[in-house]
Enzyme design. Structure first.
Site, short mmCIF file in Angstrom:
data_model
loop_
_atom_site.label_atom_id
_atom_site.label_comp_id
_atom_site.label_asym_id
_atom_site.label_seq_id
_atom_site.Cartn_x
_atom_site.Cartn_y
_atom_site.Cartn_z
N HIS A 43 -17.15 -29.47 -28.28
CA HIS A 43 -18.02 -30.48 -27.62
C HIS A 43 -17.67 -31.90 -28.08
O HIS A 43 -18.54 -32.77 -28.09
CB HIS A 43 -19.51 -30.21 -27.90
N SER A 51 -0.66 -55.60 -22.63
CA SER A 51 -1.55 -56.11 -21.59
C SER A 51 -1.09 -57.50 -21.21
O SER A 51 -0.62 -58.27 -22.06
CB SER A 51 -2.98 -56.17 -22.13
N LYS A 59 -3.33 -55.86 -27.29
CA LYS A 59 -3.34 -54.50 -26.73
C LYS A 59 -2.00 -53.78 -26.79
O LYS A 59 -0.94 -54.39 -26.66
CB LYS A 59 -3.78 -54.56 -25.24
N GLU A 74 -1.29 -41.83 -20.03
CA GLU A 74 -2.29 -41.93 -18.96
C GLU A 74 -1.70 -41.53 -17.61
O GLU A 74 -2.33 -40.84 -16.81
CB GLU A 74 -2.84 -43.36 -18.88
N TYR A 103 8.01 -17.54 11.74
CA TYR A 103 8.17 -18.96 11.45
C TYR A 103 7.31 -19.81 12.38
O TYR A 103 7.20 -19.54 13.57
CB TYR A 103 9.65 -19.38 11.59
N GLN A 149 7.59 -26.44 7.83
CA GLN A 149 8.46 -27.54 7.39
C GLN A 149 7.72 -28.42 6.37
O GLN A 149 8.34 -29.14 5.59
CB GLN A 149 8.88 -28.37 8.61
N1 ARG Z 1 13.61 -28.24 9.46
C1 ARG Z 1 13.05 -26.95 9.65
C2 ARG Z 1 12.16 -26.61 8.44
O1 ARG Z 1 12.26 -27.27 7.47
C3 ARG Z 1 14.12 -25.93 9.77
C4 ARG Z 1 13.73 -24.67 10.50
C5 ARG Z 1 13.48 -24.95 11.91
N2 ARG Z 1 13.42 -23.82 12.71
C6 ARG Z 1 12.95 -23.92 13.94
N3 ARG Z 1 12.95 -22.87 14.65
N4 ARG Z 1 12.50 -25.06 14.40
O2 ARG Z 1 11.34 -25.72 8.45
#
Ligand code: ARG
Length: 470
Positions: free
Chosen positions: A169, A290, A296, A303, A330, A335
């Site tokens: 504490h 400072s 200072k 920090e 994907y 990205q």
């Molecule tokens: N620049 C894209 C990324 O970083 C690469 C992959 C893109 N693929 C796609 N099907 N658009 O994710």
């Protein structure tokens, strides 16, 4: 990308790889908004290494000829040199580093360059680059972490017998060895290492050969690519391979926990360096003055390290949020894995060596530390334990010693300033000679339990901590 069209000005212009089904160009503002090139340029080396391994495999499997592979690789090596020499013509309209390199290859060796992307998608390509990149950076950060641990162990050895008040504490609690206190951070960093190794294991999976998501019908050999690139395992599911960003999130969680630890350490350095504590002095090289107050000397570096915590946590939360609710496989959202990750890597690589250097150069004020530890109220627990040994229940002895401390506090005296008779009024056993119990160094020496603060226990701790580093 092989197709060329006559642009308005009549000169030949390379088309984007996916331009076939489009009847007009992407809006320029959309291109600017979607391009990752400004930050994924740093993946160039990994991209080229991945390209070369892929092309070698394509030729070894008879998917392209050895002559074709040799020409493509020659072109890629030249591109690598152009990038290193800063003469590579980056083109933002080609969105990312992957398409920029492919475009340049086709400019250099013609339509043959278009064979590079056989049996591959940018989805598995970007995943490969990110895995390669993470593995490299994790190794570097791991070695900086070791250095920091070593630095702290060295300090623990240097100040082996120095005492410091231990706090709970932020109230003085019990005396401990400064070495013991500092070594706490070594164990925190040890766990950080273990987490970092976990992130490395997850980065050590090879995604290439997954195509856009479903794999490929070409007779590729993913194991061969993995061997060429030094991966120990393959992703066993192509959809997982292109949609996984766990390794990024794991690295960012490792980083968040690490920076939380470092922030605690810096907070202590800042306090200890203040006039109020005066336990340490940070070296001039790691502090600033400072602009207004000539007296200072500010612990800016400590920090700022504490302050970096916000950004690193932010990157972890950004990434957890990006991935939440993304359908397989994907999505362009992914990205967004790059900027926060790159920023975190740069931040850690910059601050870890600085923190080591700041620790190596700081000095302690033995006088101030001794004065802080001289407060014999810190020995109250040991007095209570002493009564327990003479048969008093701990709850009662706690109460008795509490009363004695309150009495001394009211009278403005230390425990050792009370005479035997005065002490005996609180409990007969206290009339005995208890001076050893009121000596912080003796109290520390007695705490020999494993992991305790006695010099013998701390020596053993140092031995174990060092063993972990080898
Ligand atoms: N620049 C894209 C990324 O970083 C690469 C992959 C893109 N693929 C796609 N099907 N658009 O994710």
């Amino acid at each position: 990308m092989e197709a060329e069209t006559a642009s308005a000005g009549g000169e030949k212009k390379l088309k984007k790889p996916w331009q076939g089904r489009f009847s007009k160009d992407t809006d320029q503002a959309v291109l600017n908004f979607s391009a990752s090139l400004p930050y994924d340029r740093r993946l160039a080396d990994c991209d080229i290494r991945g390209n070369i391994a892929h092309v070698e495999m394509l030729s070894e499997k008879g998917i392209i000829s050895a002559d074709e592979a040799a020409l493509i690789i020659k072109g890629l090596v030249e591109i690598k040199q152009e990038i290193a020499a800063d003469s590579f013509p980056f083109d933002l309209s080609f969105e990312d580093i992957h398409m920029n390199i492919e475009k340049r290859l086709i400019e250099k060796i013609g339509s043959l360059g278009g064979k590079l992307h056989t049996a591959r998608s940018r989805n598995d390509q970007v995943a490969l680059d990110m895995h390669l990149y993470m593995k490299e950076e994790i190794e570097i950060i791991g070695s900086y972490l070791y250095q920091l641990q070593e630095t702290i162990i060295d300090l623990a050895e240097r100040w082996e017998n120095v005492l410091i008040p231990g706090y709970t504490h932020l109230q003085r609690a019990q005396p401990v060895l400064l070495a013991h206190h500092l070594l706490t951070y070594v164990w925190m960093l040890q766990r950080d290492h273990e987490r970092l190794n976990g992130a490395f294991e997850r980065a050590d999976l090879m995604p290439l050969g997954s195509g856009a998501l479903a794999g490929t019908g070409f007779p590729i050999d993913r194991r061969l690519v993995a061997e060429k690139l030094g991966f120990s395992k393959l992703y066993e599911n192509s959809i997982d391979a292109v949609s996984d960003r766990d390794y990024v999130i794991e690295f960012l969680s490792f980083s968040s926990i690490l920076i939380m630890h470092l922030s605690r350490l810096c907070e202590e350095l800042i306090m200890w360096n203040s006039a109020e504590f005066g336990f340490i002095e940070l070296d001039d090289a790691y502090t600033t003055g400072s602009s207004m107050m000539p007296q200072k000397k500010n612990p800016d570096l400590a920090e700022l390290i504490r302050g970096k915590t916000g950004r690193i946590y932010g990157s972890l939360f950004a990434m957890l949020t990006v991935m939440k609710g993304l359908p397989l496989a994907y999505n362009k959202d992914m990205q967004e894995d790059k900027e926060g990750l790159f920023d975190t890597i740069d931040t850690l690589k910059a601050l870890l060596p600085l923190l080591s250097a700041m620790l190596q150069t700081m000095t302690i004020d033995r006088y101030r530390l001794a004065a802080a530890v001289d407060d014999d109220y810190l020995c109250a627990t040991d007095l209570a334990d002493y009564l327990v040994r003479s048969g008093v229940a701990f709850r009662d002895s706690h109460h008795i010693i509490g009363k004695m401390i309150a009495f001394c506090r009211d009278g403005g005296i230390r425990l050792r300033e009370m005479d035997s008779e005065g002490r005996g009024r609180f409990h007969p056993a206290l009339a005995e000679d208890i001076s050893a119990l009121l000596c912080p160094a003796r109290v520390v020496e007695a705490r020999t339990s494993r992991g305790g603060t006695a010099p013998s226990a701390v020596k053993e701790q140092i031995r174990l901590a060092r063993k972990n580093l080898t």
